[in-house]
Motif scaffolding. Sequence first.
Motif, PDB file in Angstrom:
ATOM      1  N   ILE A 127       0.826  -1.210   0.000  1.00 34.51           N
ATOM      2  CA  ILE A 127       0.000   0.000   0.000  1.00 34.51           C
ATOM      3  C   ILE A 127       0.860   1.260   0.000  1.00 34.51           C
ATOM      4  O   ILE A 127       0.367   2.350   0.274  1.00 34.51           O
ATOM      5  N   GLY A 128       2.125   1.112  -0.313  1.00 31.49           N
ATOM      6  CA  GLY A 128       3.040   2.244  -0.322  1.00 31.49           C
ATOM      7  C   GLY A 128       2.661   3.342  -1.298  1.00 31.49           C
ATOM      8  O   GLY A 128       3.031   4.499  -1.128  1.00 31.49           O
ATOM      9  N   SER A 129       1.899   2.997  -2.310  1.00 35.28           N
ATOM     10  CA  SER A 129       1.502   4.003  -3.303  1.00 35.28           C
ATOM     11  C   SER A 129       0.494   5.005  -2.742  1.00 35.28           C
ATOM     12  O   SER A 129       0.271   6.046  -3.333  1.00 35.28           O
ATOM     13  N   TYR A 130      -0.114   4.708  -1.595  1.00 34.57           N
ATOM     14  CA  TYR A 130      -1.085   5.619  -0.984  1.00 34.57           C
ATOM     15  C   TYR A 130      -0.432   6.695  -0.122  1.00 34.57           C
ATOM     16  O   TYR A 130      -1.108   7.559   0.395  1.00 34.57           O
ATOM     17  N   GLY A 131       0.868   6.594   0.078  1.00 37.06           N
ATOM     18  CA  GLY A 131       1.580   7.606   0.850  1.00 37.06           C
ATOM     19  C   GLY A 131       2.168   7.053   2.138  1.00 37.06           C
ATOM     20  O   GLY A 131       1.772   6.006   2.625  1.00 37.06           O
ATOM     21  N   SER A 132       3.130   7.789   2.642  1.00 36.81           N
ATOM     22  CA  SER A 132       3.845   7.326   3.834  1.00 36.81           C
ATOM     23  C   SER A 132       2.989   7.392   5.102  1.00 36.81           C
ATOM     24  O   SER A 132       3.202   6.631   6.029  1.00 36.81           O
ATOM     25  N   VAL A 133       2.023   8.289   5.146  1.00 36.08           N
ATOM     26  CA  VAL A 133       1.161   8.381   6.325  1.00 36.08           C
ATOM     27  C   VAL A 133       0.334   7.116   6.466  1.00 36.08           C
ATOM     28  O   VAL A 133       0.159   6.578   7.571  1.00 36.08           O
ATOM     29  N   THR A 134      -0.165   6.590   5.376  1.00 37.26           N
ATOM     30  CA  THR A 134      -0.951   5.354   5.399  1.00 37.26           C
ATOM     31  C   THR A 134      -0.110   4.196   5.914  1.00 37.26           C
ATOM     32  O   THR A 134      -0.568   3.409   6.746  1.00 37.26           O
ATOM     33  N   LEU A 141       1.474   0.423  10.407  1.00 38.03           N
ATOM     34  CA  LEU A 141       2.505  -0.174  11.226  1.00 38.03           C
ATOM     35  C   LEU A 141       2.371   0.167  12.708  1.00 38.03           C
ATOM     36  O   LEU A 141       2.876  -0.555  13.552  1.00 38.03           O
ATOM     37  N   THR A 142       1.698   1.244  13.036  1.00 35.28           N
ATOM     38  CA  THR A 142       1.502   1.563  14.453  1.00 35.28           C
ATOM     39  C   THR A 142       0.287   0.873  15.031  1.00 35.28           C
ATOM     40  O   THR A 142       0.166   0.736  16.247  1.00 35.28           O
ATOM     41  N   ALA A 143      -0.634   0.434  14.205  1.00 36.65           N
ATOM     42  CA  ALA A 143      -1.855  -0.212  14.719  1.00 36.65           C
ATOM     43  C   ALA A 143      -1.616  -1.637  15.121  1.00 36.65           C
ATOM     44  O   ALA A 143      -0.725  -2.283  14.905  1.00 36.65           O
TER      45      ALA A 143
END
Length: 63
Positions: free
Chosen positions: A49-56, A61-63
Amino acid sequence: MIAGVGFGVARSFLSELFPTRYRYTAVRLSYSLGGVLGGAIPPLVAASIGSYGSVTCGVLLTA
Protein backbone atom coordinates in the motif's frame (compact mmCIF):
# COMPACT_ATOMS: atom_id res chain seq x y z
CA MET A 1 3.70 -1.74 24.71
CA ILE A 2 0.35 -3.06 23.50
CA ALA A 3 1.94 -6.07 21.76
CA GLY A 4 3.64 -7.05 25.02
CA VAL A 5 0.28 -7.44 26.71
CA GLY A 6 -0.85 -9.90 24.04
CA PHE A 7 2.36 -11.92 24.14
CA GLY A 8 2.28 -12.21 27.93
CA VAL A 9 -1.22 -13.64 27.93
CA ALA A 10 -0.46 -15.93 25.00
CA ARG A 11 2.39 -17.60 26.87
CA SER A 12 0.22 -18.64 29.81
CA PHE A 13 -2.64 -19.67 27.52
CA LEU A 14 -0.42 -21.79 25.25
CA SER A 15 1.10 -23.72 28.14
CA GLU A 16 -2.29 -25.15 29.03
CA LEU A 17 -3.07 -26.35 25.51
CA PHE A 18 -0.45 -29.09 25.33
CA PRO A 19 0.26 -32.23 27.37
CA THR A 20 3.04 -31.96 29.96
CA ARG A 21 5.43 -34.18 28.01
CA TYR A 22 5.47 -31.87 24.95
CA ARG A 23 4.65 -28.60 26.63
CA TYR A 24 7.96 -26.73 26.37
CA THR A 25 8.62 -27.64 22.74
CA ALA A 26 5.05 -26.98 21.61
CA VAL A 27 4.76 -23.66 23.44
CA ARG A 28 8.13 -22.43 22.18
CA LEU A 29 7.35 -23.43 18.59
CA SER A 30 3.89 -21.83 18.70
CA TYR A 31 5.21 -18.67 20.32
CA SER A 32 8.03 -18.33 17.79
CA LEU A 33 5.85 -18.96 14.76
CA GLY A 34 3.29 -16.48 16.04
CA GLY A 35 6.00 -13.86 16.42
CA VAL A 36 7.32 -14.49 12.92
CA LEU A 37 3.90 -14.33 11.30
CA GLY A 38 2.83 -11.34 13.34
CA GLY A 39 6.07 -9.52 12.55
CA ALA A 40 6.24 -10.40 8.86
CA ILE A 41 2.75 -9.69 7.60
CA PRO A 42 2.42 -5.96 8.46
CA PRO A 43 5.58 -4.89 6.57
CA LEU A 44 4.48 -6.91 3.53
CA VAL A 45 1.09 -5.21 3.56
CA ALA A 46 2.75 -1.82 4.07
CA ALA A 47 4.93 -2.38 1.01
CA SER A 48 1.88 -3.14 -1.11
CA ILE A 49 0.00 0.00 0.00
CA GLY A 50 3.04 2.24 -0.32
CA SER A 51 1.50 4.00 -3.30
CA TYR A 52 -1.09 5.62 -0.98
CA GLY A 53 1.58 7.61 0.85
CA SER A 54 3.84 7.33 3.83
CA VAL A 55 1.16 8.38 6.32
CA THR A 56 -0.95 5.35 5.40
CA CYS A 57 2.04 3.04 5.93
CA GLY A 58 2.79 4.68 9.25
CA VAL A 59 -0.77 4.24 10.49
CA LEU A 60 -0.76 0.59 9.45
CA LEU A 61 2.50 -0.17 11.23
CA THR A 62 1.50 1.56 14.45
CA ALA A 63 -1.86 -0.21 14.72
